[in-house]
Enzyme design. Structure first.
Site, PDB file in Angstrom:
ATOM      1  N   ARG A   1     -11.201 -17.396  -5.671  1.00  0.00           N
ATOM      2  CA  ARG A   1     -10.627 -18.288  -5.523  1.00  0.00           C
ATOM      3  C   ARG A   1      -9.039 -18.037  -5.767  1.00  0.00           C
ATOM      4  O   ARG A   1      -7.962 -18.564  -6.123  1.00  0.00           O
ATOM      5  CB  ARG A   1     -10.729 -19.581  -6.619  1.00  0.00           C
ATOM      6  CG  ARG A   1     -12.202 -20.181  -6.679  1.00  0.00           C
ATOM      7  CD  ARG A   1     -12.549 -20.855  -5.320  1.00  0.00           C
ATOM      8  NE  ARG A   1     -13.522 -21.589  -5.463  1.00  0.00           N
ATOM      9  CZ  ARG A   1     -14.673 -21.119  -5.379  1.00  0.00           C
ATOM     10  NH1 ARG A   1     -14.659 -19.623  -4.869  1.00  0.00           N
ATOM     11  NH2 ARG A   1     -15.950 -21.434  -5.379  1.00  0.00           N
TER      12      ARG A   1
ATOM     13  N   SER B   1     -14.134 -28.879  -7.476  1.00  0.00           N
ATOM     14  CA  SER B   1     -13.805 -28.462  -9.064  1.00  0.00           C
ATOM     15  C   SER B   1     -12.380 -28.490  -9.339  1.00  0.00           C
ATOM     16  O   SER B   1     -11.637 -28.091  -8.651  1.00  0.00           O
ATOM     17  CB  SER B   1     -14.366 -27.025  -8.922  1.00  0.00           C
ATOM     18  OG  SER B   1     -15.512 -26.944  -8.349  1.00  0.00           O
TER      19      SER B   1
ATOM     20  N   GLU C   1      -7.582 -25.521 -10.770  1.00  0.00           N
ATOM     21  CA  GLU C   1      -7.950 -24.814  -9.648  1.00  0.00           C
ATOM     22  C   GLU C   1      -6.803 -25.476  -8.334  1.00  0.00           C
ATOM     23  O   GLU C   1      -6.333 -24.815  -7.532  1.00  0.00           O
ATOM     24  CB  GLU C   1      -9.292 -24.982  -8.938  1.00  0.00           C
ATOM     25  CG  GLU C   1      -9.556 -24.316  -7.662  1.00  0.00           C
ATOM     26  CD  GLU C   1     -11.163 -24.531  -7.432  1.00  0.00           C
ATOM     27  OE1 GLU C   1     -11.986 -24.184  -7.870  1.00  0.00           O
ATOM     28  OE2 GLU C   1     -11.212 -25.360  -6.278  1.00  0.00           O
TER      29      GLU C   1
END
Ligand code: FAD
Length: 338
Positions: free
Chosen positions: A165, A237, A333
């Site tokens: 990520r 998420s 995130e």
């Protein structure tokens, strides 16, 4: 010159449905419009937010500057061999529609990444990943404008420094480039990736698994687990799965024998952030309009369309409580603005 709209409410342009107002909003449809919009923000010296589908941002407050949304469209085959096609795609294309387009044209590799919301241009920013595949495996290069100078720069896969990520565009080059196109190397023959256990299970009764079957299964799993942002606002998420040392896992396991972890390399493991949040007692809990999703504790939802600050306050409570109970730091995130 593209049209600059003053005092623009971004609520419909972020999937968390946060009601935040930008000083100016401008949609750009090609490189020339982007150049002009960037030149304006340079001369006015105002803060800039680049927006794709708004599915990975949290607007903490109104945005005191210009929001540029990339709407450029276009796909072009730039090279081809017996085995592969190199497809260059404009940043403003919708990600899931691209995945479907590739499958309809017998080009494979993106199928595990079906139904991820957002734009093609944002996909490399956090190296989107799901069901055993990360987009870095398919990207060969990308083009970007340097915001400060307007110069066009080509980045190779290696120079994007992709990680979990993560990419150079979230690190040393954060907020310095606008990605204008991404080139993918796609397979002409199917090599399905069933490394992700839930996907393998879903397809276990099918004799010959095609990329289309993989895509269909991924869509079905996602629809059963994740709230549709069009109905229940969310950004997927909310936290990254934390990476810790094997020694730290060993210590944690003594107290929490059922802790969920996945190996990263010989000395590190990734913990399931959803498990930590769930075990800390947050699943289904709500605070001032924001909520921890009852089916998947990793997802925070915003059913009341509350402010970004409200959602972030809940996220911070969760971070604190997970740190207290497990000694593990959860990193958010989505990008937070302003
Ligand atoms: C229901 C749901 C499920 C999700 N599932 C996943 C998943 O499985 N895996 C995963 O990895 N992500 C997932 N996400 C997160 C999100 O979809 C991805 O991160 C997606 O790539 C974001 O695209 P976007 O166009 O909406 O980006 P935005 O939210 O508009 O922008 C995200 C960041 O990228 C920057 N940016 C956007 N476009 C450009 C550009 N062209 N050039 C430079 N910077 C740019 C923005 O400034 C911002 O910092 C999910 C989100 C939701 C809502």
């Amino acid at each position: 010159m593209p049209l600059f709209l003053p005092h623009f409410n971004l609520q419909k342009l972020n999937t968390l449905a946060v009601p935040a107002v930008a000083d100016y909003f401008v949609a750009v449809h090609n490189d020339d419009e982007l150049r002009e919009a960037l030149a304006f923000t340079r001369t006015e010296n105002c803060p800039l937010l680049l927006l794709g589908g708004g599915s990975n941002i949290v607007l903490r407050d109104d945005f005191p500057g210009v929001v540029i949304q990339l709407k450029s469209q276009g796909k072009e085959v730039v090279a081809e061999t017996d085995d592969h096609v190199w497809l260059k795609v404009a940043a403003g294309e919708n990600w899931h529609q691209l995945v479907q387009y590739t499958l309809n044209n017998a080009l494979y590799g993106l199928e595990n990444l079906s139904l991820i919301p957002g734009s093609v241009g944002a996909a490399p920013i956090q190296n989107i990943g799901a069901y055993g595949v990360e987009v870095k495996e398919l990207i060969t290069e990308l083009s970007a404008f340097e915001i400060r100078s307007g110069i066009v720069v080509n980045f190779t896969n290696e120079s994007c420094r992709f990680g979990y990520r993560d990419s150079i565009f979230k690190q040393s080059l954060k907020d310095q480039y606008v990605i204008t196109s991404v080139t993918f190397r796609l397979n002409k023959t199917a090599h399905v990736n069933l490394s992700y256990p839930a996907l393998r299970d879903a397809l276990r009764d099918i004799e010959t698994v095609t990329p289309q079957a993989v895509s269909d299964a991924v869509i079905a799993i996602r629809q059963s687990k994740l709230p549709d942002p069009a109905i229940i606002p969310n950004v997927g998420s909310f936290f990254k799965n934390p990476i810790i040392s094997s020694e730290q896992l060993h210590v944690l396991r003594a107290n929490f024998p059922d802790i969920v972890s996945y190996p990263v390399d010989s000395h590190r493991v990734k913990l399931a952030a959803g498990w930590l949040i769930d075990r800390a007692g947050w699943r289904g809990k709500a605070a001032a309009g924001a909520q921890v999703h009852a089916q998947q504790a990793l997802v925070l939802t915003n059913p009341a369309k509350a402010s970004g600050a409200t959602v972030l306050a809940l996220a911070e409570y969760i971070q604190q409580s997970v740190a207290e109970q497990f000694g593990v730091v959860l990193e958010m995130e989505p990008r937070i603005y302003p």
